[in-house]
Scaffold this active site. Structure first.
Site, PDB file in Angstrom:
ATOM      1  N   ASP A  24       0.664  -1.137  -0.070  1.00 13.74           N
ATOM      2  CA  ASP A  24       0.096  -0.001  -0.118  1.00 13.74           C
ATOM      3  C   ASP A  24       0.796   1.291   0.083  1.00 13.74           C
ATOM      4  O   ASP A  24       1.917   1.257   0.417  1.00 13.74           O
ATOM      5  CB  ASP A  24      -1.044  -0.003   1.345  1.00 13.74           C
ATOM      6  N   HIS A  41       3.126   3.129  -8.815  1.00 10.37           N
ATOM      7  CA  HIS A  41       2.923   1.552  -9.130  1.00 10.37           C
ATOM      8  C   HIS A  41       4.132   1.148  -9.937  1.00 10.37           C
ATOM      9  O   HIS A  41       4.574  -0.142  -9.531  1.00 10.37           O
ATOM     10  CB  HIS A  41       1.592   1.624 -10.131  1.00 10.37           C
ATOM     11  N   LEU A 135      11.055 -20.649  -3.789  1.00 11.37           N
ATOM     12  CA  LEU A 135       9.796 -19.789  -3.444  1.00 11.37           C
ATOM     13  C   LEU A 135       8.575 -19.850  -4.092  1.00 11.37           C
ATOM     14  O   LEU A 135       8.434 -19.790  -5.250  1.00 11.37           O
ATOM     15  CB  LEU A 135      10.085 -18.360  -3.213  1.00 11.37           C
TER      16      LEU A 135
END
Ligand code: FPP
Length: 256
Positions: A24, A41, A135
């Site tokens: 955020d 972004h 991962l």
């Protein structure tokens, strides 16, 4: 069996197995620089790259990133379509590197609302990395925690309707097994950046016992050091093991 970094003697069993992040503050980060939200972004993508790479090097099992919520469609049309373009570009550009470093990519969420080209890119990225053992990177896109529970319950209701089980036979494990994160461990550590202290409909079921870590940093400023600080906080909180952020940072350096 426990394994340890020979350099730091950190028991890797103490690390969170599943970290979820609400990324955020991209818009506010951009605004503070007098730039458009998209600038934030794009800077957020760099933070994603750093975080994924650090989590992979640390041996974290699962990292789930909240990239686009079901509610994000309410944003101005231009921002939504630029964000979609950004996802396509990033997927195309990053997937080879993710594959090379053993990352297994999965997009969780209702992707049916995305363009055909984005859906195709997602499918081929998932297929390419499907057998990787490093991962597990879940990118939550058009995701909502309530939607996730609903789609699990819909599947199970179908089984009840067909007489395969009774409502009373339904267990919590059945719901877990039909979430988008089926077979993955629950979230141990949830991180939210930008000073907001809300869960915002993210992984509601999977965070039932998660430690919640809130930082004032905006997402584009989040990096390896920020991740190591969050993990150090988790380790000291969860296990009362006085591991310092510097130790995990050093571990990241050693294993580079
Ligand atoms: C929240 O900041 C961020 C988003 C809704 C988008 C997150 C997207 C990225 C980091 C880019 C790409 C990610 C991947 C995984 C390819 P905000 O816009 O709500 O910021 P604000 O609260 O300051 O307005």
């Amino acid at each position: 069996m426990s394994s340890q970094s020979s350099y730091l003697e950190i028991d890797t069993n103490l690390l969170p197995k599943h970290i979820a992040v609400i990324m955020d503050g991209n818009g506010r980060w951009a605004k503070a620089r007098g730039k458009a939200r998209m600038f934030g972004h794009k800077a957020g993508v760099d933070a994603v790259r750093k975080t994924v790479s650090a989590a992979n090097r640390l041996g974290i099992g699962v990292l789930t990133l909240f990239a686009f919520s079901s509610e994000n469609w309410r944003r101005p049309e231009e921002e939504v379509s630029l964000l979609m373009e950004l996802f396509v570009t990033v997927l195309g550009r990053e997937v080879k590197r993710l594959h090379k470093t053993g990352v297994k990519l999965k997009v969780i969420g209702d992707t049916t609302r995305f363009s055909k080209s984005l859906q195709d890119k997602i499918a081929s990225a998932e297929a390419l990395t499907a057998n990787n053992t490093g991962l597990v990177l879940n990118v939550a896109a058009n995701y909502g925690g309530q939607w996730d529970i609903l789609q699990a319950v819909q599947t199970l209701a179908g089984q009840v309707e067909r007489g395969e089980m009774t409502p009373q036979q339904l267990t919590e494990a059945d719901i877990s097994a039909h979430l988008t994160t089926a077979s993955l461990p629950n979230v141990d550590l949830m991180i939210r950046t930008s000073g907001e202290c809300r869960i915002s409909n993210f992984m509601l079921w999977q965070t039932a016992y998660a430690e919640l870590y809130f930082t004032e940093q905006f997402w584009p400023d989040f990096d390896e050091v920020s991740l190591s600080e969050a993990i150090a906080w988790y380790v000291s909180r969860e296990r009362r093991f006085g591991c310092a952020g510097e130790q995990i940072q050093a571990m990241l350096q050693v294993e580079k």
